[in-house]
Motif scaffolding. Structure first.
Motif, PDB file in Angstrom:
ATOM      1  N   GLN A 113       0.818  -1.212   0.000  1.00 34.61           N
ATOM      2  CA  GLN A 113       0.000   0.000   0.000  1.00 34.61           C
ATOM      3  C   GLN A 113       0.856   1.268   0.000  1.00 34.61           C
ATOM      4  N   GLY A 114       1.933   1.260  -0.778  1.00 32.85           N
ATOM      5  CA  GLY A 114       2.762   2.455  -0.926  1.00 32.85           C
ATOM      6  C   GLY A 114       3.523   2.853   0.314  1.00 32.85           C
ATOM      7  N   ALA A 115       3.919   1.867   1.125  1.00 30.65           N
ATOM      8  CA  ALA A 115       4.578   2.160   2.405  1.00 30.65           C
ATOM      9  C   ALA A 115       5.903   2.891   2.222  1.00 30.65           C
ATOM     10  N   GLN A 116       6.671   2.509   1.214  1.00 41.81           N
ATOM     11  CA  GLN A 116       7.982   3.130   1.034  1.00 41.81           C
ATOM     12  C   GLN A 116       7.863   4.615   0.711  1.00 41.81           C
ATOM     13  N   GLU A 117       6.935   4.958  -0.138  1.00 42.29           N
ATOM     14  CA  GLU A 117       6.718   6.377  -0.469  1.00 42.29           C
ATOM     15  C   GLU A 117       6.249   7.146   0.761  1.00 42.29           C
ATOM     16  N   GLU A 118       5.406   6.511   1.554  1.00 41.53           N
ATOM     17  CA  GLU A 118       4.897   7.155   2.766  1.00 41.53           C
ATOM     18  C   GLU A 118       6.034   7.428   3.748  1.00 41.53           C
ATOM     19  N   ALA A 119       6.895   6.447   3.963  1.00 43.02           N
ATOM     20  CA  ALA A 119       8.013   6.633   4.886  1.00 43.02           C
ATOM     21  C   ALA A 119       8.961   7.717   4.386  1.00 43.02           C
ATOM     22  N   ALA A 120       9.243   7.701   3.081  1.00 44.57           N
ATOM     23  CA  ALA A 120      10.141   8.712   2.505  1.00 44.57           C
ATOM     24  C   ALA A 120       9.556  10.115   2.648  1.00 44.57           C
ATOM     25  N   LYS A 121       8.244  10.226   2.527  1.00 49.19           N
ATOM     26  CA  LYS A 121       7.583  11.526   2.664  1.00 49.19           C
ATOM     27  C   LYS A 121       7.794  12.099   4.063  1.00 49.19           C
ATOM     28  N   TYR A 122       7.653  11.252   5.068  1.00 49.50           N
ATOM     29  CA  TYR A 122       7.792  11.740   6.441  1.00 49.50           C
ATOM     30  C   TYR A 122       9.251  11.947   6.846  1.00 49.50           C
ATOM     31  N   LEU A 123      10.175  11.354   6.123  1.00 54.13           N
ATOM     32  CA  LEU A 123      11.579  11.688   6.358  1.00 54.13           C
ATOM     33  C   LEU A 123      11.879  13.114   5.934  1.00 54.13           C
ATOM     34  N   LYS A 124      11.182  13.569   4.908  1.00 53.24           N
ATOM     35  CA  LYS A 124      11.383  14.935   4.410  1.00 53.24           C
ATOM     36  C   LYS A 124      10.570  15.949   5.206  1.00 53.24           C
ATOM     37  N   GLN A 125       9.363  15.560   5.571  1.00 55.38           N
ATOM     38  CA  GLN A 125       8.459  16.482   6.251  1.00 55.38           C
ATOM     39  C   GLN A 125       7.780  15.762   7.406  1.00 55.38           C
ATOM     40  N   PRO A 126       7.911  16.251   8.638  1.00 61.57           N
ATOM     41  CA  PRO A 126       7.310  15.569   9.793  1.00 61.57           C
ATOM     42  C   PRO A 126       5.801  15.394   9.643  1.00 61.57           C
TER      43      PRO A 126
END
Length: 662
Positions: free
Chosen positions: A641-654
């Motif tokens: 369910q797109g977990a990698q993109e989600e994790a990468a997003k929160y690495l950039k923006q809390p």
């Protein structure tokens, strides 16, 4: 079951409510309170105006009385429409009264009708249908007239309906719309100018079925040729998905044709509806799909389900609502057969597990009493679709693949354009297999409950090898079912099929190699309880409650799962989700940790538990700890369910908590 539950579960994603693909079949008894009739034909003359969102109609209903001395009958008509008059075949107005509670229109006849006597009544009515009105199925839209599209599906009761989804009929439609619009309907069609800036579309459907659904669309379709099938696709919001859906429609229809025989029609039309409608609804030659159902990649299981209904609704249909499993069970099983064909046996195994879990969420009533259940309720789908598909899979195991394939390919052909019951299905299965299957249908159709097997055995040495003597126990006194045993030996494994009858059944198996283990039902073919299944079923029930915001009930079911298996990662994860929704971050964090320290089933729990822990630390102002969790999520390499993109997003923006959650 509350209306809130019906609406939420009916519109849930496929992962939570696979039965959305299957349709609502309404009150299927085929009997009016006032007298039974058999509708033969609807002649519908209607004008649809998308600009004013209105419909004006005259509908002639031709029917035959099934009982003696019928003085009145009842039809269902959408409450948005006002009936101005009802006349008989002579043109004389006859009494008609409206019940707002069940949308019933009661019609009185000038003289009682004798059994077998044909009669005709014509309804004149009009109204505005925006989609905001109360639907015959609460919270789910089946009909609306908008500026850019109108869809009037049969369940909307946009014309006077008798014996909903039971009483098969032919139809002739004459639908007038403004120029620039065109009408999609079942059957052979033509169009001609109607004057005053209007166009009239005419359709004839000459086989008894359920050809009562139409769409009013603009523009030309995307036409896709695939596997010898031409599909016309009318997508609006999801028009970039049109070609992909056309391609897969051909592939799936071609496969299902190899399973069920020739389809009622060679080519199909797909129509996108709007939010609030079911993910899919199948009419003769037409598949209605919601934007959510279409999604961003082809929902192949949804399409397999809906396309299967071209056989199991359009071509043959249940004689009454108690035999709904024939329709919904076959549609659900078609999903599994397609997944097996497209993705292999491993996909089928997972599908079966999920289907068996759903089937076990309902213990009562037996399937043959499905008419007791409220339409679109979780119980309705679990019983008629989930348990129906489970029963078909067990039947396949009992009579063998070859016989099962003959049954599937021969049934629709033998009973085409008819209403059928389980009796016809069982008789053909017995004829093909040469077995008496009464015990099977009594067990799974007429009885409730499922067994939980317990086995004990002893191994003896013999002159020729070894002998396994044992006993299988379970709690259902009337149970009878052939069950496979697998004996792992020092040489090749050996299998034996034994009849489990009653609460205790003894068995003896001779082997050449020394037995190491004995496994009952190794393929998991029998619908049965086990500790692992009790956990899965409790979680499933909890998910259903959580989907409608009943968090207290959800937590009770999740806790039942944890009581059976304290290391269930999924149960702890679901508990954490509820605490997260309640902003109880400390408790949520504890449960996400428990999920990570559990049995790691399913695998995706790990990546999402790390992401959610990161969210909690972000909310708590602990950015370093949040970053650590997101990095751990990425290291799992799980992209469910797109977990990698989600994790990468929160690495950039809390992660930021939404204001509505504060």
């Amino acid at each position: 079951m509350s209306r809130k539950i019906l609406a939420a579960l009916a519109l849930a994603p496929l992962a939570l409510a696979p039965l959305l693909a299957a349709q609502d079949r309404g009150s299927r008894s085929g009997r009016n309170d006032l007298g039974r009739i058999d509708v033969e034909n609807y002649a519908i003359d209607a004008e649809v105006n998308p600009r004013t969102q209105t419909l004006t109609a005259n509908v002639k209903v031709r029917f035959v009385a099934l009982d003696n001395d019928i003085s009145s009958a009842s039809f269902e008509l959408n409450g948005a429409f006002n009936v101005s008059r009802v006349v008989d075949e002579t043109g004389h107005q006859i009494p008609a009264s409206r019940s707002g509670q069940d949308m019933a229109v009661r019609v009185g006849f000038p003289a009682p009708l004798a059994k077998g006597k044909p009669a005709t009544v014509t309804f004149s009515y009009d109204g505005r249908l925006t989609g905001q009105e109360e639907s015959p199925i609460y919270g789910i839209k089946f009909g609306a007239i908008q500026n850019d599209i109108a869809y009037l599906m049969y369940p909307a009761r946009w014309f006077p309906v008798n014996g909903y989804s039971v009483d098969r009929f032919t139809s002739s439609l004459h639908i007038t719309v403004p120029n620039g619009y065109q009408v999609i309907a079942s059957g052979l069609g033509s169009s001609q100018p109607a004057g005053a800036g209007k166009t009239a579309f005419t359709f004839q459907y000459t086989k008894p079925s359920f050809p009562g659904s139409i769409a009013v669309v603009q523009g030309d379709p995307v036409k896709v040729n695939s596997e010898g099938v031409t599909t016309s696709v009318y997508f609006r919001q999801k028009k970039d998905m049109a070609n992909a859906y056309g391609e897969d429609t051909g592939k799936i229809l071609s496969f299902l044709t190899s399973v069920y025989g020739l389809a009622p029609q060679a080519n199909l039309t797909l129509v996108e509806t709007e939010d609030g409608t079911p993910n899919g609804y199948s009419a003769p030659g037409i598949i209605f799909l919601s934007p959510r159902g279409i999604g961003n990649q082809v929902a192949s299981r949804l399409m397999a389900n809906q396309l299967a209904l071209q056989w199991w609704d359009t071509l043959v249909s249940p004689v009454d609502r108690d035999h709904l499993w024939l329709e919904n069970g076959n549609a659900r099983y078609a999903e599994l057969l397609w997944d097996e064909h497209a993705n292999g046996s491993a996909a089928m195994e997972q599908d079966l597990h999920d289907t068996y879990v759903e089937a076990l969420t309902v213990d009562n009533p037996p399937m043959i009493q499905a008419a007791r259940l409220e339409d679109y309720s979780p119980e309705y789908w679990a019983l008629t679709a989930g348990k129906g598909a489970a029963m078909l899979n067990m039947l396949r195991n009992v009579i063998g693949n070859e016989n099962f394939n003959k049954l599937m390919s021969g049934f629709a052909e033998k009973y085409s354009w008819q209403s059928v019951s389980t009796v016809e299905f069982r008789k053909l299965a017995e004829q093909i297999s040469g077995q008496n299957l009464q015990y099977f249908f009594v067990q799974w159709l007429e009885s409730s409950g499922a067994p939980e097997f317990k086995m004990e055995y002893t191994v003896f040495r013999t002159q020729k090898g070894f002998r396994v003597m044992g006993k299988i126990s379970q709690d259902l006194d009337t149970f009878q079912m052939p069950v496979d045993l697998k004996i792992e030996t020092e040489g090749n494994p050996e299998t034996k099929r034994i009849d489990v009858v009653g609460t205790s059944s003894e068995f003896t198996v001779d082997t050449f190699g020394k037995p190491k283990t004995v496994t009952i039902d190794p393929a998991g073919a029998v619908l049965r309880w086990s500790p692992a299944m009790r956990v899965a079923v409790a979680i499933k029930r909890g998910e259903q409650f959580a989907a409608i915001g009943e968090f207290g009930d959800a937590l009770k079911d999740y806790q039942r799962a944890i009581e059976v298996n304290r290391s269930s990662s999924l149960a702890h994860y679901r508990v954490a989700e509820v605490f997260m929704l309640q902003n109880n971050y400390q408790s949520a964090a504890n449960e996400y940790r428990a999920a990570l320290n559990g049995d790691e089933e399913p695998k995706w729990v790990a990546v999402w538990a790390h992401i959610k822990l990161g969210n909690i630390f972000d909310v708590s102002g602990q950015r370093d700890r949040a970053v650590n969790e997101y990095n751990q999520a990425i290291r799992t390499k799980d992209d469910t369910q797109g977990a990698q993109e989600e994790a990468a997003k929160y690495l950039k923006q809390p992660f930021e908590r939404k204001r509505s959650n504060v």
